[in-house]
Design a protein around this motif. Structure first.
Motif, short mmCIF file in Angstrom:
data_model
loop_
_atom_site.label_atom_id
_atom_site.label_comp_id
_atom_site.label_asym_id
_atom_site.label_seq_id
_atom_site.Cartn_x
_atom_site.Cartn_y
_atom_site.Cartn_z
N GLU A 61 -48.09 9.92 -12.29
CA GLU A 61 -48.57 9.98 -11.27
C GLU A 61 -47.65 10.80 -10.35
O GLU A 61 -48.64 11.13 -9.48
N SER A 62 -46.77 10.19 -9.74
CA SER A 62 -45.88 10.74 -8.25
C SER A 62 -45.97 12.24 -8.88
O SER A 62 -45.48 12.72 -8.16
N GLU A 63 -45.90 13.22 -10.24
CA GLU A 63 -45.53 14.13 -10.55
C GLU A 63 -46.92 15.21 -10.19
O GLU A 63 -47.15 16.08 -10.40
N GLY A 64 -48.16 14.10 -9.89
CA GLY A 64 -48.91 14.92 -9.95
C GLY A 64 -49.71 15.93 -11.33
O GLY A 64 -50.44 16.33 -11.13
N VAL A 65 -49.23 14.84 -12.38
CA VAL A 65 -50.01 15.28 -13.52
C VAL A 65 -51.30 15.90 -13.81
O VAL A 65 -51.45 16.46 -14.38
N VAL A 66 -52.08 14.69 -13.44
CA VAL A 66 -53.67 13.90 -14.45
C VAL A 66 -54.53 13.94 -12.25
O VAL A 66 -53.52 14.19 -11.19
N SER A 67 -54.96 14.40 -12.36
CA SER A 67 -55.50 14.62 -11.30
C SER A 67 -56.19 12.71 -10.98
O SER A 67 -57.28 13.02 -9.79
N ASN A 68 -56.84 12.27 -11.80
CA ASN A 68 -57.02 10.79 -11.34
C ASN A 68 -56.56 10.10 -12.66
O ASN A 68 -56.95 8.85 -13.64
N PRO A 69 -55.01 9.44 -11.49
CA PRO A 69 -54.08 8.32 -12.66
C PRO A 69 -55.19 6.85 -12.71
O PRO A 69 -54.18 6.19 -14.86
N ALA A 70 -55.93 6.53 -12.52
CA ALA A 70 -56.58 5.80 -13.01
C ALA A 70 -57.05 5.74 -14.08
O ALA A 70 -57.21 4.92 -14.77
N LEU A 71 -58.04 6.88 -14.13
CA LEU A 71 -58.92 6.58 -15.34
C LEU A 71 -57.79 7.04 -16.26
O LEU A 71 -57.74 7.04 -17.26
N PHE A 72 -56.83 8.05 -15.81
CA PHE A 72 -55.42 8.16 -17.07
C PHE A 72 -55.57 7.02 -17.57
O PHE A 72 -54.93 6.39 -18.59
N GLN A 73 -54.56 5.43 -16.90
CA GLN A 73 -54.29 4.73 -17.09
C GLN A 73 -55.03 4.05 -17.52
O GLN A 73 -54.69 3.35 -18.71
N TYR A 74 -56.48 4.33 -17.87
CA TYR A 74 -57.64 3.27 -18.32
C TYR A 74 -57.72 4.14 -19.73
O TYR A 74 -57.55 3.39 -21.11
N ALA A 75 -57.63 5.25 -20.13
CA ALA A 75 -57.61 5.60 -21.42
C ALA A 75 -56.64 5.20 -22.31
O ALA A 75 -56.36 5.70 -23.01
N ALA A 76 -55.08 5.77 -21.55
CA ALA A 76 -54.29 5.02 -22.24
C ALA A 76 -53.89 4.11 -22.66
O ALA A 76 -53.31 3.56 -23.78
N LYS A 77 -54.88 2.71 -22.03
CA LYS A 77 -55.36 1.66 -22.40
C LYS A 77 -55.64 1.16 -23.41
O LYS A 77 -55.35 0.36 -24.86
N PHE A 78 -57.09 1.89 -23.60
CA PHE A 78 -58.31 2.32 -24.31
C PHE A 78 -57.09 2.48 -25.71
O PHE A 78 -57.62 1.85 -26.75
N MET A 79 -56.16 4.05 -25.33
CA MET A 79 -55.82 4.03 -26.83
C MET A 79 -55.03 3.76 -26.92
O MET A 79 -54.09 4.52 -28.49
N ASP A 80 -54.36 2.86 -26.61
CA ASP A 80 -52.86 1.02 -27.30
C ASP A 80 -51.81 2.17 -27.10
O ASP A 80 -50.89 2.69 -28.43
N LEU A 81 -52.17 3.37 -25.95
CA LEU A 81 -50.72 4.41 -25.43
C LEU A 81 -49.48 3.45 -25.54
O LEU A 81 -48.50 3.46 -26.36
N LYS A 82 -49.43 2.47 -25.45
CA LYS A 82 -47.86 1.71 -25.39
C LYS A 82 -47.38 0.66 -26.22
O LYS A 82 -46.92 1.02 -26.04
N SER A 83 -48.59 -0.13 -26.97
CA SER A 83 -48.54 0.22 -28.19
C SER A 83 -47.39 0.97 -29.64
O SER A 83 -46.42 0.91 -29.93
N ALA A 84 -47.75 1.96 -29.12
CA ALA A 84 -48.49 3.26 -30.01
C ALA A 84 -46.97 4.26 -29.81
O ALA A 84 -45.50 4.44 -30.56
N GLY A 85 -46.42 4.02 -28.18
CA GLY A 85 -44.70 4.58 -27.76
C GLY A 85 -45.32 6.19 -27.44
O GLY A 85 -46.06 6.81 -28.39
#
Length: 347
Positions: A61-85
């Motif tokens: 988010e801070s480095e401006g990698v993605v255009s919409n950090p909120a949508l990225f966070q939602y997608a990451a949660k939906f795809m269970d990125l935190k558990s996968a690592g």
């Protein structure tokens, strides 16, 4: 009648609502998962080894990698990125990359290898610095390995000649690879490079592969032109066979640790250092720079001749004049010294 019309319009109204909801959901899904998402112009995103999940997400988010950090966070949660690592690595970014692909790469470790190419490296410190710029580990970690006597012995080298194990070429290595594994990768390339044909030619010279590389480093130090390397190699091999001092100026410059020297003077020749081939007979204990493939093959496929002496040509073309006798050499040397004086090159 009015009541019938009201009843008949109800399904249409419901259908429109359902359609709107469906289109909204489809649009949300598209922009969340499938639409291009990368906003930065940076070509790569780096994830350090053992970097916490929250820190990586914060940097995205801070480095401006993605255009919409909120949508990225939602997608990451939906795809269970935190558990996968999130796997450490160097990840290629492109403007057409979607959240789904980017997250998939992070959780799967689908990074792009570093295309690491090196040549014309003078010192271990220079090589360690280059490695530290290209890979996750810093230059200090690499320099410690390059100076590690036990590690050198493991691969059949000494601390002094270990530097000759690194064959200049292009290597594909992952950015977060452990430094010892990177060194091992170079060792495998060295073994592959020294095939039966090259080893047979080294044996015919009565030299080990390490000694060939040491001589090749001197040849590289002398030669500005690849096509002259076999001729220079032949000269030094003639000196070795006769038991003469190599008297190679590049070794003197290395021994003095002064690479600004353009004219080797008598005061430079007095240094008591095993790399000073004006004082110590035979090959120095290690390479004076990283030998190139061309210089190694120049030694293995040396020109057969009777030359013992050489001097840089006075036209400063980078080529040399060769001689069999001292008298011939002195004539050539005077020409070059005169040219140096005319250009006011004193040191």
């Amino acid at each position: 009648m009015a009541e019938n019309r009201k009843k008949s319009s109800l399904p249409l109204f419901i259908g429109i609502i359902v359609l709107i909801i469906g289109l909204t959901a489809a649009g949300f899904a598209y922009f969340t998962f499938m639409a291009p998402s990368i906003a930065t112009d940076e070509p790569y995103f780096y994830v350090k080894s053992n970097e916490p999940y929250e820190e990586v997400m914060k940097r995205i988010e801070s480095e401006g990698v993605v255009s919409n950090p909120a949508l990225f966070q939602y997608a990451a949660k939906f795809m269970d990125l935190k558990s996968a690592g999130i796997k450490a690595g160097k990840y290629k970014l492109s403007k057409d990359l979607s959240n789904r692909r980017f997250i998939g790469n992070l959780r799967g470790g689908y990074q792009e290898a570093v295309k690491f190419r090196f040549q014309n490296i003078r010192l271990k410190e220079n090589f360690a610095g280059l490695l530290g710029r290209e890979f996750e580990a810093d230059s200090t970690a690499f320099l410690q390995l390059l100076n590690d006597e036990q590690l050198a012995t493991k691969y059949g080298f000494t601390k002094d000649n270990f530097f000759s194990m690194f064959i200049p070429n292009t290597y594909e290595i992952y950015w977060n690879t452990d430094p010892k594994e990177i060194i091992d990768r170079f060792a495998k390339e060295y073994t592959k490079f020294w095939n039966d044909d090259r080893k047979a030619k080294a044996a015919a010279l009565n030299l080990t592969t390490q000694e060939v590389s040491v001589l090749a480093s001197i040849v590289k130090g002398e030669a500005l032109h690849v096509d002259e390397m076999p001729k220079i190699a032949g000269l030094y091999l003639n000196r070795l066979k006769k038991g003469m001092l190599l008297q190679a100026d590049p070794t003197v410059i290395f021994a003095n640790n002064d690479f600004t020297i353009r004219r080797v003077l008598n005061r430079h020749l007095t240094i008591d250092n095993p790399y000073n081939t004006y004082r110590y007979k035979g090959l120095p204990p290690g390479p004076i720079m990283m030998p190139s493939i061309a210089s190694i093959d120049g030694v293995l496929n040396y020109d057969h001749h009777n030359y013992i002496y050489m001097c840089a040509k006075d036209d400063f073309s980078g080529y040399h004049l060769f001689a069999e006798t001292v008298a011939e050499h002195l004539v050539n040397a005077r020409k070059f010294q005169k040219a140096l004086d005319e250009r006011n090159i004193k040191k």
